[in-house]
Design a protein around this motif. Structure first.
Motif, PDB file in Angstrom:
ATOM      1  N   PHE A 498     -14.433  16.690 -10.661  1.00  0.00           N
ATOM      2  CA  PHE A 498     -14.461  15.221 -10.795  1.00  0.00           C
ATOM      3  C   PHE A 498     -13.064  14.689 -11.054  1.00  0.00           C
ATOM      4  O   PHE A 498     -12.631  13.712 -10.448  1.00  0.00           O
ATOM      5  CB  PHE A 498     -15.362  14.811 -11.962  1.00  0.00           C
ATOM      6  CG  PHE A 498     -16.830  14.797 -11.630  1.00  0.00           C
ATOM      7  CD1 PHE A 498     -17.263  14.894 -10.318  1.00  0.00           C
ATOM      8  CD2 PHE A 498     -17.776  14.672 -12.631  1.00  0.00           C
ATOM      9  CE1 PHE A 498     -18.614  14.874 -10.013  1.00  0.00           C
ATOM     10  CE2 PHE A 498     -19.128  14.648 -12.347  1.00  0.00           C
ATOM     11  CZ  PHE A 498     -19.539  14.755 -11.039  1.00  0.00           C
ATOM     12  N   VAL A 499     -12.385  15.317 -11.990  1.00  0.00           N
ATOM     13  CA  VAL A 499     -11.062  14.818 -12.367  1.00  0.00           C
ATOM     14  C   VAL A 499     -10.098  14.940 -11.194  1.00  0.00           C
ATOM     15  O   VAL A 499      -9.304  14.044 -10.930  1.00  0.00           O
ATOM     16  CB  VAL A 499     -10.526  15.574 -13.600  1.00  0.00           C
ATOM     17  CG1 VAL A 499      -9.065  15.221 -13.854  1.00  0.00           C
ATOM     18  CG2 VAL A 499     -11.355  15.244 -14.818  1.00  0.00           C
ATOM     19  N   GLY A 501     -10.775  14.854  -8.039  1.00  0.00           N
ATOM     20  CA  GLY A 501     -11.058  13.868  -7.001  1.00  0.00           C
ATOM     21  C   GLY A 501     -10.970  12.436  -7.501  1.00  0.00           C
ATOM     22  O   GLY A 501     -11.077  11.493  -6.736  1.00  0.00           O
ATOM     23  N   GLY A 502     -10.774  12.279  -8.815  1.00  0.00           N
ATOM     24  CA  GLY A 502     -10.776  10.941  -9.393  1.00  0.00           C
ATOM     25  C   GLY A 502      -9.377  10.384  -9.576  1.00  0.00           C
ATOM     26  O   GLY A 502      -8.409  10.881  -9.005  1.00  0.00           O
ATOM     27  N   THR A 504      -7.288  10.397 -12.106  1.00  0.00           N
ATOM     28  CA  THR A 504      -6.294  11.291 -12.705  1.00  0.00           C
ATOM     29  C   THR A 504      -5.751  12.280 -11.681  1.00  0.00           C
ATOM     30  O   THR A 504      -4.545  12.474 -11.571  1.00  0.00           O
ATOM     31  CB  THR A 504      -6.929  12.054 -13.881  1.00  0.00           C
ATOM     32  OG1 THR A 504      -7.603  11.124 -14.721  1.00  0.00           O
ATOM     33  CG2 THR A 504      -5.878  12.794 -14.672  1.00  0.00           C
ATOM     34  N   GLY A 505      -6.659  12.894 -10.917  1.00  0.00           N
ATOM     35  CA  GLY A 505      -6.229  13.877  -9.942  1.00  0.00           C
ATOM     36  C   GLY A 505      -5.341  13.280  -8.869  1.00  0.00           C
ATOM     37  O   GLY A 505      -4.317  13.843  -8.489  1.00  0.00           O
TER      38      GLY A 505
ATOM     39  N   ARG B 104      -5.600   2.063  -5.896  1.00  0.00           N
ATOM     40  CA  ARG B 104      -6.141   2.377  -7.214  1.00  0.00           C
ATOM     41  C   ARG B 104      -5.167   1.958  -8.311  1.00  0.00           C
ATOM     42  O   ARG B 104      -5.547   1.379  -9.334  1.00  0.00           O
ATOM     43  CB  ARG B 104      -6.420   3.882  -7.286  1.00  0.00           C
ATOM     44  CG  ARG B 104      -6.950   4.421  -8.577  1.00  0.00           C
ATOM     45  CD  ARG B 104      -8.357   3.976  -8.888  1.00  0.00           C
ATOM     46  NE  ARG B 104      -9.358   4.317  -7.896  1.00  0.00           N
ATOM     47  CZ  ARG B 104     -10.094   5.435  -7.907  1.00  0.00           C
ATOM     48  NH1 ARG B 104      -9.915   6.327  -8.844  1.00  0.00           N
ATOM     49  NH2 ARG B 104     -11.002   5.644  -6.978  1.00  0.00           N
ATOM     50  N   LEU B 112      -9.253   8.921 -17.358  1.00  0.00           N
ATOM     51  CA  LEU B 112      -9.868  10.224 -17.535  1.00  0.00           C
ATOM     52  C   LEU B 112     -11.364  10.109 -17.825  1.00  0.00           C
ATOM     53  O   LEU B 112     -12.170  10.855 -17.290  1.00  0.00           O
ATOM     54  CB  LEU B 112      -9.163  10.979 -18.660  1.00  0.00           C
ATOM     55  CG  LEU B 112      -9.614  12.411 -18.817  1.00  0.00           C
ATOM     56  CD1 LEU B 112      -9.301  13.215 -17.574  1.00  0.00           C
ATOM     57  CD2 LEU B 112      -8.985  13.037 -20.033  1.00  0.00           C
ATOM     58  N   ASP B 115     -13.308   9.408 -14.824  1.00  0.00           N
ATOM     59  CA  ASP B 115     -13.302  10.610 -13.980  1.00  0.00           C
ATOM     60  C   ASP B 115     -14.342  11.614 -14.459  1.00  0.00           C
ATOM     61  O   ASP B 115     -15.107  12.175 -13.681  1.00  0.00           O
ATOM     62  CB  ASP B 115     -11.935  11.297 -14.019  1.00  0.00           C
ATOM     63  CG  ASP B 115     -10.877  10.476 -13.312  1.00  0.00           C
ATOM     64  OD1 ASP B 115     -11.256   9.564 -12.563  1.00  0.00           O
ATOM     65  OD2 ASP B 115      -9.691  10.760 -13.520  1.00  0.00           O
ATOM     66  N   LEU B 116     -14.350  11.841 -15.784  1.00  0.00           N
ATOM     67  CA  LEU B 116     -15.259  12.846 -16.335  1.00  0.00           C
ATOM     68  C   LEU B 116     -16.708  12.456 -16.111  1.00  0.00           C
ATOM     69  O   LEU B 116     -17.588  13.298 -16.012  1.00  0.00           O
ATOM     70  CB  LEU B 116     -14.997  13.028 -17.836  1.00  0.00           C
ATOM     71  CG  LEU B 116     -13.671  13.710 -18.186  1.00  0.00           C
ATOM     72  CD1 LEU B 116     -13.446  13.716 -19.681  1.00  0.00           C
ATOM     73  CD2 LEU B 116     -13.627  15.134 -17.646  1.00  0.00           C
ATOM     74  N   GLY B 118     -17.690  11.154 -13.475  1.00  0.00           N
ATOM     75  CA  GLY B 118     -17.937  11.227 -12.036  1.00  0.00           C
ATOM     76  C   GLY B 118     -17.773   9.907 -11.336  1.00  0.00           C
ATOM     77  O   GLY B 118     -18.245   9.694 -10.228  1.00  0.00           O
ATOM     78  N   GLY B 120     -14.830   8.520 -10.518  1.00  0.00           N
ATOM     79  CA  GLY B 120     -13.441   8.353 -10.095  1.00  0.00           C
ATOM     80  C   GLY B 120     -13.229   8.410  -8.599  1.00  0.00           C
ATOM     81  O   GLY B 120     -12.110   8.326  -8.128  1.00  0.00           O
ATOM     82  N   ARG B 121     -14.317   8.598  -7.858  1.00  0.00           N
ATOM     83  CA  ARG B 121     -14.115   8.792  -6.417  1.00  0.00           C
ATOM     84  C   ARG B 121     -13.634   7.535  -5.697  1.00  0.00           C
ATOM     85  O   ARG B 121     -13.698   6.440  -6.252  1.00  0.00           O
ATOM     86  CB  ARG B 121     -15.409   9.295  -5.785  1.00  0.00           C
ATOM     87  CG  ARG B 121     -15.407  10.829  -5.666  1.00  0.00           C
ATOM     88  CD  ARG B 121     -16.795  11.342  -5.444  1.00  0.00           C
ATOM     89  NE  ARG B 121     -17.627  11.147  -6.621  1.00  0.00           N
ATOM     90  CZ  ARG B 121     -18.909  11.437  -6.679  1.00  0.00           C
ATOM     91  NH1 ARG B 121     -19.520  11.912  -5.633  1.00  0.00           N
ATOM     92  NH2 ARG B 121     -19.588  11.269  -7.787  1.00  0.00           N
TER      93      ARG B 121
END
Ligand SMILES: Nc1ncnc2c1ncn2[C@@H]1O[C@H](COP(=O)(O)OP(=O)(O)O)[C@@H](O)[C@H]1O
Ligand SMILES: [Mg+2]
Lengths: 686, 252
Positions: A498-499, A501-502, A504-505, B104, B112, B115-116, B118, B120-121
């Motif tokens: 997740f991170v 692909g989100g 942060t990443g 973005r 973060l 993202d954690l 899910g 963050g896509r």
């Protein structure tokens, strides 16, 4: 006063040892631009050869002079020559981090190769230097120095004088430095950079050989770990010298040892200075110098201004796989994973159950390296310290406050995250190798000082750590605990994906690509790095907590076997060589770390060999694990995605082509890698 | 009111005065040029505007607020976009990914925790905006190729697009045409013109390509050895004798 003088004198021989190694270290950096953590490994190779030729009572028993000549004057420069030819020549314009990873790989692989080639016993006792009767002591009034000390002192002073003269007054010295600054530019000036590079490596390797045989008598037995410890202590002196001044490295080494000696003699018995600061002085100094010395920060990492003329690193093997094949590989992976899972749960005996549980736990820990190295492109050498923080916190909270073990693990992870975040703040302005060094300094400080504190390591006795229960489920049983660890791995792996692909990443990808450009679109690099560090530390902390539960009794005594500084290097090397970009890579690395020696080296390969070989092979040396993964990491500059990962992609693409050909019946194959039409300069002028 | 005002910006490097009290302003929606021979201090000035260098004296204000103590990444959030003289792309990413990450960053959402969970896509909206930008710049055919494999001209366009994705009110371009051939320069000029026309983005163009500057900008500043030697409407400045001597003399 007398006490002070005697402390100074006692610190002096040790100081010369630090100085010798620090000078060698600076020499390598100056002449090759490589922050050569494998310096100790090179020293070990010469020392081991000398031991085999001369010292070993059952060995060849050569006289001192020929033995020293072969191991120092012939073997050491030869090793340097080979390293340059095979490796560093091709890395001259690679990033400093890539070079550092290469030296880590060597550090792990070289001693094991030497041990196998020279057939060394696990611990070669009876070390002896090249000084005849080196342990003979001379007394000067109340003070004593032995012959080894005296020779070390003379050699280091001589070396500094000769090398300084070389750099200052000879054309060769000038060229060596120029090649480090900009190999391309030097070549334009008509200098053969390759030849100068070879000479540089032979010289610094020769120096490593001298240090190796000279320092051997210091150790109770001859081991690569001894040299490694020496090197990391000497690194402080080398960094103090700005990695460039040989005389300052000499003085720095001496000063560190003397001050440290004074600190452990002079102040009152149980004072902080005597107990903590004195023994840890080199690491405190290293950390302080890295963080506060402005010249280092300003210099950061010099890259060749003409690096842009080199072809860019080969593009990753292009993904030309069809959807079907991709799904096929996922299904294959899932089937293999579930197959193992089922086998462990139903068939495996308690031994293999424990090994697989360990593999799963290490996979969790290695996900932290996926975050820090794979996603941010930085190297952290203190992941074991973060894991240890998780483990010790779990054990402490459970024993002292009777806390639920899972809650304790979560708090341990948060504490690790806090430590990681705090640690990264002063280290932020440092990039690449200096950040790696700061983490190494912290790991050493943790190991030498904090672990021994009762509030961290829990003192001499082990602490009982129960297996958790959640509601109706009791994970006390080994198989149930294996399931729990697997669940944790799945959760952590999913979060990392997740991170990645989100936000942060993506930001981290951008930051790795170009920091100035990332800032120019509004990304805050400092905050991002702290986040990544904290996340990585938290993951390591979770894994550490699981280790504490797995061990059931945990404490200071477990530290060395699980989390010592050396593991920080080994873990990085294994993950990097298998593939630091993906969670899949972390899982395979966990499996490899635990199972490779047991399954492949002790069972599978001997079985395979016995099919073809006329003689019987019982098992292969476990050192091969280090050798293989060490060599795998060496290719980091070329395959930053990991050499195993690279191989996997290559073969998958081959399968795809094969499928295509079957389907179409034609033979036109698309190229394997994409050749860039025009390479973009990727310099960092602002 | 002017969008960007730099006043008395001075910068010294060990001995040399790279900028000596330079003042410049850019109005809303305006296209302004900054020219000068090599080593005149253009890039240095540019970096002072962006916060990569701290001027020894002088102030920079943007949309009325003082930028002196604002860190680099905050300036981007305030609405200043830029490109680099020596290209700075995100190595390893495709043009599409460049635009998505910039979108973005513009939105400033996410972190973060999201993202954690899910969340963050890439969103539909980000995807669409990136697609729009790819089409605007004609980057469709290379949208999913890694930038390492692309030509310099395309790389410049990707840089411009990335900056535009952050919806800047002011776009700073440092020698965008260096290294481009005539055709690529023409594409770039056309793009900048349409961006300024359609989005109302103000542009400060640092260039040594005199023709490009002449054809694009309405107002121009001339820097020589760190000193502003002329400024005003483009045709007036190019008629100025001092400018001709200092700059055009050795070029045209
Ligand atoms: N970091 C620096 N240190 C010292 N001098 C610099 C630095 N950056 C630029 N200069 C000097 O400042 C002057 C202006 O350079 P620059 O702004 O790059 O010019 P331009 O972009 O107009 O070609 C030059 O003389 C250059 O050598
Ligand atoms: Mg410039």
């Amino acid at each position: 006063m007398e006490e002070l003088v005697s402390a100074v004198i006692r610190g002096f021989p040790q100081g010369c040892v630090y100085a010798l190694v620090a000078v060698g270290f600076v020499l390598t950096y100056k002449t090759s631009g490589v922050f050569n953590l494998a310096f100790g490994a090179q020293a070990f190779v010469s020392a081991a050869l000398y031991w085999r030729l001369h010292t070993d009572p059952e060995g060849w028993q050569w006289p001192i002079v020929p033995a020293a000549f072969v191991s120092v004057v012939i073997a050491a420069p030869l090793l340097g020559f080979v390293l340059d030819r095979a490796l560093y020549r091709h890395l001259r314009t690679a990033s400093p981090v890539a070079k550092l990873v290469t030296s880590l790989g060597l550090l792990v692989a070289l001693p094991e190769i030497a041990k196998i080639v020279l057939d060394m016993p696990p611990q070669a006792y009876g070390t002896e230097g090249i000084v005849p009767d080196g342990r003979v002591v001379y007394r000067f009034g109340d003070y004593a120095l032995n012959r080894d000390d005296i020779v070390t002192i003379v050699v280091v002073i001589l070396a500094v004088a000769v090398l300084s003269a070389l750099f200052r007054f000879t054309a060769l010295g000038l060229r060596m430095r120029a090649v480090v600054e900009s190999p391309r530019m030097t070549e334009l000036a008509g200098v053969n950079a390759d030849r100068v590079g070879s000479i540089s490596w032979m010289l610094s390797s020769f120096f490593a050989g001298v240090a190796g045989v000279l320092l051997a008598p210091l150790f109770p037995y001859l081991g690569a770990d001894q040299y490694f410890q020496l090197v990391v202590t000497a690194v402080a002196a080398a960094v103090l010298a700005g990695l460039s001044s040989l005389p300052v490295a000499l003085v720095g080494g001496l000063a560190l040892s003397v001050v440290s000696q004074v600190m452990v003699t002079y102040p009152p018995q149980d004072s902080f200075v005597r107990q903590v600061l004195g023994p840890a002085l080199p690491f405190v100094v290293l950390f302080g110098v890295l963080v506060f010395m402005p010249s280092l920060q300003r210099r950061r990492e010099a890259t060749d201004p003409l690096a842009g003329v080199d072809p860019p690193p080969p593009a990753l093997a292009a993904d030309e796989r069809s959807r079907a094949l991709t799904i096929g590989t996922y299904v294959f992976g899932a089937v293999v994973g579930l197959g193992f899972f089922w086998w462990v749960l139903t068939v495996a005996n308690s031994y293999w159950l424990a090994r697989f549980t360990e593999a799963v736990i290490y996979a969790v820990i290695f996900c932290s390296i996926t975050v820090i190295t794979g996603m941010t492109g930085q190297v952290s050498l203190c992941q074991p310290a973060f894991a240890a923080i998780g483990a010790f916190t779990t054990a402490q909270l459970v024993t002292r406050y009777d806390m639920s073990v899972l809650a304790a693990m979560v708090i341990g992870a948060l504490l690790a995250a806090l430590t990681g975040g705090l640690l990264s703040i002063p280290a932020l302005r440092l990039g690449g190798i200096f950040l790696a060094l700061a983490t190494l300094a912290f790991a050493l400080f943790f190991e030498r000082v904090l672990v021994k504190e009762e509030w961290v390591g829990g003192g001499a006795s082990l602490m009982d750590v129960p297996r958790p229960t959640i509601g109706p489920w009791d994970f006390g049983d080994d198989r149930a605990f294996f399931v729990l660890c697997t669940v944790v791995l799945v959760v952590v792996g999913t979060l990392v994906i997740f991170v990645r692909g989100g936000t942060t990443g993506r930001y981290l990808d951008a930051l790795r690509g170009s920091e100035v450009a990332a800032a120019a679109i509004g990304i805050n690099p400092a905050r991002l790095r702290i986040t990544a560090f904290a996340l990585s530390a938290a993951i390591a902390g979770v894994g550490g907590g699981l280790i504490a539960m797995f061990s059931e009794r945990f404490g200071q005594a477990n530290y060395d076997a699980r989390f010592s500084v050396f593991f920080g290097l080994v873990w990085t090397v294994i993950v990097v060589s298998i593939g630091s970009r993906t969670v899949e890579g972390a899982i395979q690395a966990g499996a490899a770390f635990i199972l490779f020696p047991l399954v492949i080296l002790q069972r599978f390969l001997p079985w395979l060999l016995n099919l073809v070989l006329p003689w019987h092979v019982e098992s292969l040396p476990t050192g091969l694990t280090f050798i293989l993964f060490g060599l795998g990491a060496i290719t980091y500059a070329k395959h930053p995605e990991g050499s195993v990962e690279f191989g996997k992609r290559r073969s998958l693409n081959a399968v795809q082509r094969w499928i295509d050909r079957l389907g179409r019946g034609s033979v036109d194959t698309p190229p394997d890698t994409v050749e860039p039409a025009v390479s973009l300069p990727t310099g960092s002028e602002r | 009111m002017s969008l960007l005002v730099a006043e008395g910006v001075t910068k010294k490097f060990a001995g040399i005065t790279a900028l000596d009290s330079v003042s410049l302003d850019v109005g809303e929606h305006e296209l302004v040029g900054l020219i000068g021979p090599n080593g005149a201090g253009k890039t240095t000035f540019f970096n002072c505007l962006l916060g990569l260098l701290r001027p020894d004296a002088g102030t920079v204000t943007f949309a009325g607020s003082d930028l002196t103590r604002v860190p680099v990444h905050r300036r981007a959030r305030l609405g200043i976009g830029r490109t680099f003289q020596r290209i700075e792309l995100f190595v390893g990413m495709t043009p599409r990914e460049h635009f998505v990450v910039a979108a973005r960053a513009r939105a400033g959402r996410g972190g973060l925790v999201a993202d954690l969970l899910g969340r963050g896509r890439v969103t539909r909206e980000e995807h669409d905006r990136a697609q729009e930008m790819l089409e605007l710049l004609g980057l469709g055919p290379v949208a999913d190729k890694k930038v390492e494999g692309l030509s310099l001209g395309i790389g410049r366009l990707v840089e411009v697009g990335r900056a535009l994705m952050t919806e800047p009110r002011l776009l700073l371009l440092d020698e965008p045409s260096s290294g481009l051939d005539r055709a690529e320069t023409a594409v770039l000029a056309e793009t900048l013109r349409s961006v300024q026309r359609e989005r109302g983005t103000a542009i400060l163009l640092v260039e040594h390509d005199v023709d490009l500057v002449r054809s694009l900008v309405g107002r121009v500043f001339v820097l020589d050895f760190g000193v502003l030697i002329a400024s005003g409407r483009t045709e007036d400045v190019f008629a100025d004798a001092a400018v001709r001597r200092a700059y055009l003399g050795d070029l045209v």
